[in-house]
Every structure is written in structure tokens, then in C-alpha cells.
Scaffold this active site. Structure first.
Site, short mmCIF file in Angstrom:
data_model
loop_
_atom_site.label_atom_id
_atom_site.label_comp_id
_atom_site.label_asym_id
_atom_site.label_seq_id
_atom_site.Cartn_x
_atom_site.Cartn_y
_atom_site.Cartn_z
N LEU A 1 17.53 28.80 82.64
CA LEU A 1 18.56 28.02 83.31
C LEU A 1 18.55 28.38 84.79
O LEU A 1 18.27 29.53 85.15
CB LEU A 1 19.96 28.31 82.73
CG LEU A 1 20.25 27.86 81.30
CD1 LEU A 1 21.68 28.24 80.93
CD2 LEU A 1 20.05 26.36 81.13
N ASP A 2 18.89 27.42 85.64
CA ASP A 2 19.02 27.71 87.06
C ASP A 2 20.07 28.80 87.27
O ASP A 2 21.03 28.92 86.49
CB ASP A 2 19.48 26.46 87.83
CG ASP A 2 18.44 25.36 87.81
OD1 ASP A 2 17.27 25.65 87.52
OD2 ASP A 2 18.83 24.20 88.09
N ARG A 3 19.92 29.52 88.37
CA ARG A 3 20.88 30.59 88.68
C ARG A 3 22.35 30.13 88.64
O ARG A 3 23.19 30.81 88.04
CB ARG A 3 20.55 31.19 90.05
CG ARG A 3 21.51 32.28 90.50
CD ARG A 3 21.06 32.89 91.81
NE ARG A 3 21.94 33.98 92.23
CZ ARG A 3 21.66 34.83 93.21
NH1 ARG A 3 20.54 34.71 93.89
NH2 ARG A 3 22.50 35.79 93.52
#
Length: 242
Positions: free
Chosen positions: A58-60
Site C-alpha cells: 500500500l502507498d505510504r
């Protein structure tokens, strides 16, 4: 281990573990975050005192469910589901404006400069709407919508880029979003994060034919508080988890 580093375990068996990733936490160490020393991968290793293997990312700034393998073979077997697009991913997202009740974005995306655009498809279903009596730009009030979003492909920043493409930017997106609406949420809703949450993940159980891993992650307290400020009841978003 301090309490604020504890991860909520959503699922665990002999081969897999799924946890709730907090917003603004990197998945693992990388060259672009040399000075950061807090990562989801290491937190989980410290918490369960064993090595784990990344299946997906997942993106940050995105929160939600993340699956890990407890051994390399398990991770490779689960990755195969992503390779053949056999994974059902469902997100909760807050966007500016009121999109149609349902829709599809079929728009190729460039993942790396200099490379050709790759096919990318995202669908959405509108769960709730809100209108806030605050001026944003030339409008006296601001409209927002809560969506259930399903990316049917897995391109970098796909959801964020796709909703930017149709001018229904995700709130809190500092890269592909609308700064005026991001500021409005910080000032009036006390929200300082990207409003994107991976709520559910379904994929074939790699080691049990005919069975499914169905992993669900309710929004955290911060996201639920933002929903409440917008007048959205739990019943309006909880169906994504059922």
C-alpha cells in the site's frame, strides 16, 4: 515495544498473517526514505518475533489491510493471485464533488517516466454525500462523497491518479489532489491524512482449493471521526466490510 507501534492483527494461520497498516507508514526501507526508521515490515517482525514476507504493498499515506506470508513459499503462492488479477480489492475513499452513483474509469497510466502507459481500470460505487457550508475557491459550499472503489488492475497510485483524471480528487492527496480542498479538511475537519483506506481483500486460498481468504479492516478511529464530521453513519460504509 511501545503501544503506538502495535499493529492490529486481522488474520493469522500457519502460512499467512494480515495486519491493519496505519496511514503515513512506509511498507519497508527504500532509497527515497533513507532517514525514516519506522516501517510496517519491521514493526510486524518485531511484534511477532519472526520473519515475514511481503505479498503486496500500500502507498505510504494509505491505511488498511496488508497481507504477508510467514514463509517465502506462501508469499510466492499469494503473489500469483495478483499476477492473474484474481484479487478483489475494495477501498473506502473520500473525493471532492459528487460523482455519479457508480462508474468505471478506463484510462492507461504511466508508472515510470519514459515508459509506455499501461492499461488501468477502476470502478466505484457511491456510498454517501455531504455538503459543507465552507467556501472553497469560487463556491460558497463544498461537496464531498464517500466511495467504495475497486481497482481492477494494480498500477502505481492508480486510484489517486484515476480520480484526479476525472476531477474528483481524493481528499488529502498532496501529489495528485486539490490543495484547496485539502486545506479545507485540515482547517474544518481536523483531517491531516489521505482519505483512502483498504477495507477488504479477497483472494483464493493458495493452499486450500475452493476456499477464499477474505480479509477485512474497519477504518481506524481517525477516519471514523472524519466520517462522523461529514454526517456519515457507520451503516453507510460498513456494508463494504460485509
Amino acid at each position: 515495544m511501545s503501544r503506538d507501534r502495535h499493529l492490529d492483527v486481522l488474520y493469522r494461520d500457519e502460512r499467512f498473517i494480515a495486519v491493519a497498516k496505519p496511514a503515513d507508514l512506509l511498507m519497508h526501507r527504500s532509497d527515497i526514505a533513507e532517514r525514516v526508521d519506522d516501517f510496517l515490515l519491521q514493526r510486524l517482525r518485531d511484534q511477532i518475533r519472526r520473519r515475514v514476507y511481503i505479498v503486496h504493498r500500500l502507498d505510504r499515506p494509505t491505511s488498511g489491510v496488508v497481507l504477508f506470508g510467514l514463509d517465502a513459499e506462501a508469499a510466492r503462492a499469494a503473489c500469483a493471485a495478483w499476477e492473474v488479477q484474481a484479487v478483489d480489492k475494495r477501498y473506502l475513499a473520500v473525493v471532492r464533488g459528487w460523482p455519479a452513483a457508480a462508474g468505471t474509469i478506463d484510462y492507461p497510466l504511466v508508472e515510470e517516466p519514459g515508459r509506455a502507459a499501461q492499461p488501468a481500470v477502476t470502478t466505484w460505487r457511491r456510498l454517501a454525500c455531504a455538503e459543507l457550508p465552507i467556501a472553497v475557491g469560487r463556491y460558497a459550499s463544498a461537496r464531498y462523497a464517500l466511495l467504495e472503489v475497486r481497482p481492477l488492475s494494480g498500477r502505481l497510485h492508480q486510484i489517486r491518479k484515476h480520480f484526479h483524471h476525472i476531477s474528483h480528487h481524493l481528499i488529502g492527496d498532496t501529489t495528485h489532489g486539490d490543495g484547496r480542498h485539502n486545506r479545507a479538511f485540515r482547517e474544518h475537519c481536523a483531517s491531516h491524512r489521505l482519505l483512502l483506506h483498504a477495507a477488504r481483500l479477497r483472494l483464493p486460498q493458495p493452499f486450500a482449493t475452493g476456499e477464499t481468504l477474505d480479509l477485512r479492516c474497519p477504518p481506524g478511529a481517525d477516519l471514523q471521526a472524519t466520517f462522523a464530521r461529514l454526517g456519515w453513519a457507520e451503516a453507510q460504509w460498513a456494508e463494504t466490510l460485509r
